[in-house]
Design an enzyme around this catalytic site. Structure first.
Site, PDB file in Angstrom:
ATOM      1  N   THR A   1       0.820  -1.216   0.000  1.00 36.29           N
ATOM      2  CA  THR A   1       0.000   0.000   0.000  1.00 36.29           C
ATOM      3  C   THR A   1       0.846   1.255   0.000  1.00 36.29           C
ATOM      4  O   THR A   1       0.506   2.255  -0.635  1.00 36.29           O
ATOM      5  CB  THR A   1      -0.937   0.002   1.221  1.00 36.29           C
ATOM      6  OG1 THR A   1      -1.838  -1.101   1.133  1.00 36.29           O
ATOM      7  CG2 THR A   1      -1.744   1.285   1.294  1.00 36.29           C
TER       8      THR A   1
ATOM      9  N   SER B   1       1.193  -7.415  -1.304  1.00 35.79           N
ATOM     10  CA  SER B   1       1.760  -8.524  -0.532  1.00 35.79           C
ATOM     11  C   SER B   1       0.849  -9.742  -0.496  1.00 35.79           C
ATOM     12  O   SER B   1       1.283 -10.834  -0.127  1.00 35.79           O
ATOM     13  CB  SER B   1       2.103  -8.085   0.895  1.00 35.79           C
ATOM     14  OG  SER B   1       0.944  -7.865   1.670  1.00 35.79           O
TER      15      SER B   1
ATOM     16  N   THR C   1       1.117  -4.745   4.104  1.00 34.46           N
ATOM     17  CA  THR C   1       0.782  -5.161   5.466  1.00 34.46           C
ATOM     18  C   THR C   1       0.115  -6.531   5.533  1.00 34.46           C
ATOM     19  O   THR C   1       0.204  -7.210   6.556  1.00 34.46           O
ATOM     20  CB  THR C   1      -0.147  -4.134   6.122  1.00 34.46           C
ATOM     21  OG1 THR C   1      -1.357  -4.021   5.355  1.00 34.46           O
ATOM     22  CG2 THR C   1       0.519  -2.774   6.234  1.00 34.46           C
ATOM     23  N   ASP C   2      -0.546  -6.952   4.448  1.00 33.96           N
ATOM     24  CA  ASP C   2      -1.382  -8.144   4.544  1.00 33.96           C
ATOM     25  C   ASP C   2      -0.601  -9.408   4.884  1.00 33.96           C
ATOM     26  O   ASP C   2      -1.105 -10.284   5.604  1.00 33.96           O
ATOM     27  CB  ASP C   2      -2.167  -8.353   3.245  1.00 33.96           C
ATOM     28  CG  ASP C   2      -3.239  -7.297   3.055  1.00 33.96           C
ATOM     29  OD1 ASP C   2      -3.501  -6.535   4.005  1.00 33.96           O
ATOM     30  OD2 ASP C   2      -3.815  -7.218   1.952  1.00 33.96           O
TER      31      ASP C   2
END
Length: 334
Positions: free
Chosen positions: A12, A54, A85-86
Site C-alpha cells: 500500500t 503482498s 501489510t497483509d
C-alpha cells in the site's frame, strides 16, 4: 552517520489508484522523495527488489529478500524493507528464520494508506523504521504505529486502523516516540541458539482451522495434494475431537506416513497447552508437535523452513521445538 539500505517490495505504501484499484506503482526513490527528513537521520541507499501487493507474496519472495539482506550485510548498518501489510508478518517470521543470527537491525514496515494520500501513516512508519534500523539492537522487527515488534511475534489484527499490528504473547521490543528510540528494558532474558543463514524452504505446508463437524477425510485430501506438513488450529488450548468424526486416527495415520503435524490453538493470545484436557492429551500422545504460543505466521513459516532443511520427522520436530528467534515460550515460562 549510519548507512541504511531501503528495500522496496511494494504494498500500500507504494500504491496508486489504477484500473483495478490500488496497485503498487512507485519506486523506492519516489517513496524516499516524499520523506526528506530521512537525510537528518542517516545516509540512505535504495533498491527496488519487487513491486507487488503482498497478497501475491510467495515463499520464493521471502528467499529473495533474505538473500539480498544476506549479501549486503557487510556494506550497510541496517535495513528497512517496505512491504505490504497483509502478509508482512509472514515475511518477518520467514526472514527471522532464514537470515540466521543477524548482528544488524532488519526492519519491515508499510502503511495502511498510500504515501501520496493526505494524513497517511506511511511517513511516520518509515521514519520510525529508519530510526530503529540505526539502533543498536540486532534482529528482525516490524515497526508500525510507533511500536517495535519482534519479527516472529507480529500479527496484523486490524484491517483499516493505523495500529494494525500487535505483538502476540510477547512484549514490544520498544517504541519510537517523537523521533526517540526507546527500548523496553523489561524484556525476558533467554539464551537463544546461534544459527546460520539458510533460505531453503518447503512450501508444501497446509494450515487447517478446525470447526465443529470437520470431516476426517480432509486429511486424505491434504495428503493426496502432496503436502509434507500440517498446522492444525484446534479449539481452546488446542483440543482436537476424538469422538464423533474423530480426527485422531487420521492424524496418526498421516504421521506414520512421515508427515509432520503441529497442533496449536485458534486463540491468538495466551497460547496452547495440550497437556491439560483429554482432547489435547489424546492427540499429543500420537506424537504431534505442540505449537505453544507461536503466531500462525511463525508456525507456518517455521515449518516450511524446517522441512526445507530435512524431511526426517524427528529432525523436523527438533527444529520446531528449538527457540531460534523468540518465536515461542512454553507454558509458564514467559
Amino acid at each position: 552517520m549510519k548507512t541504511i539500505l531501503f528495500i522496496n517490495t511494494g504494498g500500500t505504501i507504494s500504491s496508486t489508484y489504477q484500473e483495478h484499484g490500488l496497485t503498487p506503482t512507485q519506486s523506492a526513490d519516489h517513496i524516499l522523495e516524499q520523506i526528506p527528513e530521512l537525510r537528518q537521520i542517516c545516509q540512505v541507499e535504495a533498491i527496488d527488489l519487487m513491486s507487488m501487493d503482498s497478497t501475491n507474496t510467495q515463499p520464493e519472495d521471502w528467499a529473495a529478500i533474505a538473500w539480498l539482506v544476506r549479501s549486503s550485510l557487510q556494506k550497510y548498518d541496517g535495513f528497512v524493507i517496505a512491504h505490504g501489510t497483509d502478509t508482512m508478518a509472514y515475511t518477518s517470521s520467514a526472514l527471522s528464520f532464514m537470515l540466521g543470527t543477524v548482528d544488524k537491525p532488519v526492519v519491515l514496515t508499510g502503511s495502511q494508506v498510500s504515501i501520496l494520500a493526505e494524513n497517511s501513516d506511511s511517513k511516520k512508519n518509515v521514519i520510525d523504521s529508519f530510526i530503529t534500523a540505526c539502533g543498536e539492537r540486532p534482529g528482525v522487527f516490524v515497526v508500525f504505529n510507533g511500536k517495535i515488534i519482534n519479527g516472529t511475534r507480529a500479527s496484523k489484527v486490524r484491517t483499516r486502523s493505523y495500529n494494525a499490528f500487535e505483538s502476540i504473547n510477547y512484549p514490544y521490543i520498544g517504541t519510537v516516540v517523537n523521533g526517540q528510540l526507546i527500548y523496553n528494558e523489561d524484556l525476558p532474558e533467554r539464551k537463544l541458539v546461534q544459527y546460520p543463514y539458510n533460505d531453503n524452504y518447503c512450501s508444501e505446508v497446509f494450515l487447517l482451522r478446525l470447526i465443529p463437524g470437520t470431516n476426517p477425510h480432509i486429511f486424505d485430501a491434504i495428503r493426496s495434494l502432496g503436502y509434507k506438513g500440517i498446522v492444525i488450529e484446534g479449539f481452546g488450548l488446542g483440543g482436537v475431537p476424538f469422538k464423533e468424526r474423530s480426527l485422531i486416527n487420521k492424524i496418526e495415520e498421516l504421521m506414520r506416513g512421515g508427515m509432520t503435524i503441529v497442533v496449536t490453538t485458534q486463540c491468538p493470545y495466551e497460547g496452547g497447552d495440550l497437556t491439560i484436557y483429554e482432547v489435547g492429551q489424546r492427540v499429543l500422545e500420537k506424537g504431534v508437535i505442540p505449537g505453544y504460543d507461536m503466531t500462525t505466521e511463525a508456525l507456518v513459516t517455521k515449518m516450511m523452513w524446517a522441512l526445507g532443511q530435512t524431511q526426517n520427522p524427528a529432525e523436523v520436530a527438533k527444529i520446531m521445538d528449538t527457540n531460534y528467534a523468540e518465536e515461542f515460550s512454553k507454558p509458564g515460562t514467559l
